[in-house]
Design a protein around this motif. Structure first.
Motif, PDB file in Angstrom:
ATOM      1  N   THR A 197      11.912   5.170 -14.003  1.00  0.00           N
ATOM      2  CA  THR A 197      11.467   6.088 -15.050  1.00  0.00           C
ATOM      3  C   THR A 197      12.278   5.904 -16.325  1.00  0.00           C
ATOM      4  OG1 THR A 197      10.731   7.738 -13.434  1.00  0.00           O
ATOM      5  CG2 THR A 197      11.175   8.520 -15.665  1.00  0.00           C
ATOM      6  N   LEU A 198      13.603   5.796 -16.190  1.00  0.00           N
ATOM      7  CA  LEU A 198      14.458   5.627 -17.362  1.00  0.00           C
ATOM      8  C   LEU A 198      14.206   4.281 -18.042  1.00  0.00           C
ATOM      9  CD1 LEU A 198      17.873   7.078 -16.115  1.00  0.00           C
ATOM     10  CD2 LEU A 198      16.218   8.133 -17.666  1.00  0.00           C
ATOM     11  N   ILE A 199      14.004   3.222 -17.255  1.00  0.00           N
ATOM     12  CA  ILE A 199      13.739   1.901 -17.839  1.00  0.00           C
ATOM     13  C   ILE A 199      12.435   1.921 -18.636  1.00  0.00           C
ATOM     14  CG2 ILE A 199      13.156  -0.494 -17.296  1.00  0.00           C
ATOM     15  CD1 ILE A 199      15.069  -0.291 -14.903  1.00  0.00           C
ATOM     16  N   LYS A 200      11.387   2.460 -18.026  1.00  0.00           N
ATOM     17  CA  LYS A 200      10.093   2.492 -18.704  1.00  0.00           C
ATOM     18  C   LYS A 200      10.144   3.373 -19.946  1.00  0.00           C
ATOM     19  CE  LYS A 200       7.451   1.659 -14.468  1.00  0.00           C
ATOM     20  NZ  LYS A 200       6.546   2.273 -13.461  1.00  0.00           N
ATOM     21  N   TRP A 201      10.839   4.503 -19.834  1.00  0.00           N
ATOM     22  CA  TRP A 201      10.945   5.380 -21.008  1.00  0.00           C
ATOM     23  C   TRP A 201      11.678   4.678 -22.144  1.00  0.00           C
ATOM     24  CZ3 TRP A 201      15.185   7.259 -23.657  1.00  0.00           C
ATOM     25  CH2 TRP A 201      14.902   8.214 -24.638  1.00  0.00           C
ATOM     26  N   PHE A 202      12.784   4.020 -21.828  1.00  0.00           N
ATOM     27  CA  PHE A 202      13.571   3.356 -22.862  1.00  0.00           C
ATOM     28  C   PHE A 202      12.789   2.229 -23.533  1.00  0.00           C
ATOM     29  CE2 PHE A 202      16.738   0.166 -24.200  1.00  0.00           C
ATOM     30  CZ  PHE A 202      17.486   0.938 -25.054  1.00  0.00           C
ATOM     31  N   LEU A 203      12.140   1.404 -22.736  1.00  0.00           N
ATOM     32  CA  LEU A 203      11.356   0.307 -23.308  1.00  0.00           C
ATOM     33  C   LEU A 203      10.175   0.838 -24.113  1.00  0.00           C
ATOM     34  CD1 LEU A 203      11.336  -2.230 -20.323  1.00  0.00           C
ATOM     35  CD2 LEU A 203      12.790  -2.229 -22.354  1.00  0.00           C
ATOM     36  N   GLY A 204       9.562   1.924 -23.617  1.00  0.00           N
ATOM     37  CA  GLY A 204       8.477   2.550 -24.367  1.00  0.00           C
ATOM     38  C   GLY A 204       8.952   3.095 -25.698  1.00  0.00           C
ATOM     39  N   GLN A 205      10.155   3.679 -25.715  1.00  0.00           N
ATOM     40  CA  GLN A 205      10.707   4.183 -26.974  1.00  0.00           C
ATOM     41  C   GLN A 205      10.976   3.052 -27.959  1.00  0.00           C
ATOM     42  OE1 GLN A 205       9.844   7.552 -26.878  1.00  0.00           O
ATOM     43  NE2 GLN A 205      11.660   7.661 -28.158  1.00  0.00           N
TER      44      GLN A 205
END
Length: 346
Positions: A197-205
């Motif tokens: 979740t954190l990886i996807k959120w960061f890359l999405g940001q």
């Protein structure tokens, strides 16, 4: 009541107050440390994921793959800095010089309105709003101390991120070891979900920030605004803070539009930024984070208010990933495990 009893009660009350203050201070310190650990995780997890992807594709050893990924990231940042530093730095310097005059121009143009009267009554000068010696923002931040604090935080976060990225299994095993044996498999599942979740959120940001910067630059260029690079870069960077970031990005652009054109140009700037924000909220972010858990905007805003008021700017920046972690933990550990409702997907 004898004097001896009175003194004893006063002593007990003072002791309780001291204990409460000590616990509050310790909790505040612990929360500040946890925020920095979370910031380090947001760096370490994508680095580790990139290294594992490179390891699977090229069969390089994990350590060497991580070194390659880190060098690639540093090289990319260095190239971007080299390409844009001179031009953006010049524009940022010009923007700092023009903003005070732009704000004074803004005050003069609205002097006859109710807003202008309120600004005059409150004596909201540019110096008070954007800093200066004895004013509230100058007292609150202190340029030198703030710079030192930020550099120290960056140093701690970056090196902590490298330590975590180099040996993630070591720290993960230590966390799982604290869980009873019967629950360690489930603990690993929860940690896997939190990490993804954190990886996807960061890359999405990062994707959203880049696109907001590009769209803002195109819009400002089409409107004939000066300092396009500095304004667009600022807009892209503050997009990392949901809800409040776009409003902050809009302020210098509106002031410069008032100064260089007038109310009509400022209105165009407002429409541009609102349009970019609409695209970012309704298209870019859902596209970049379509596989993430759903986080209602109101919930994110509440988290920003609560965590930001308690932990300052770092809490404001990290409020969204904190809320994402809390939602994952609530759904997996409470709804699924305690309530037994497996219909809820994470």
């Amino acid at each position: 009541m004898t004097q001896h009893v009175f003194v004893r009660r006063v002593g007990i009350a003072v002791g309780i107050a001291l204990v409460v203050l000590l616990i509050t201070g310790l909790l505040g310190t612990a929360f500040a440390v946890l925020l920095r650990v979370l910031a380090a995780l947001l760096i370490a997890l994508p680095l580790r994921a990139g290294a594992e992807w490179l390891h699977r594709r090229t069969k390089l050893p994990n350590g060497l793959a991580l070194a390659v990924v880190v060098l690639l990231v540093l090289g990319l940042l260095g190239a971007m800095g080299w390409l844009f530093s001179a031009r953006i730095g010049e524009q940022a310097s010009q923007m700092r010089e023009q903003l005070p005059e732009a704000y004074r121009s803004f005050q003069e143009r609205i002097a006859g309105t109710r807003w202008g009267e309120w600004l005059s009554q409150e004596n909201l000068s540019y110096k008070k709003i954007l800093g200066g010696g004895s004013e509230w923002l100058g007292r609150a931040t202190g340029i030198f101390s703030t710079t030192i604090g930020v550099l120290a935080d960056v140093y701690v976060v970056v090196f902590l991120a490298l330590f975590i990225a180099i040996q993630p299994k070591l720290y993960r095993a230590g966390m799982v070891m604290l869980v009873p044996k019967a629950g360690r498999d489930r603990a690993n599942e929860v940690l896997d979900k939190v990490s993804s979740t954190l990886i996807k959120w960061f890359l999405g940001q990062l994707f959203s920030m880049t696109m907001v910067g590009v769209l803002t630059a195109l819009g400002l260029w089409a409107l004939g605004m000066p300092l396009v690079g500095a304004l667009a870069l600022f807009a892209g960077l503050v997009t990392f803070i949901p809800n409040l970031g776009p409003l902050v990005a809009m302020v210098p652009a509106i002031l410069l539009a008032f100064f260089n054109g007038g109310p009509q140009e400022a209105l165009y700037i407002v429409l541009l930024y609102l349009g970019v924000q609409a695209v970012e909220s309704n298209i870019l972010t859902p596209l970049a984070q379509k596989s993430l858990i759903s986080m209602p905007p109101a919930l994110i805003f509440i988290a920003q208010l609560v965590i930001g008021s308690y932990a300052g700017i770092l809490g404001l920046i990290l409020a969204t990933p904190i809320m994402a972690i809390l939602i994952v933990l609530t759904k997996m550990l409470y709804v699924q495990d305690i309530l037994g409702d497996n219909s809820v997907k994470v």
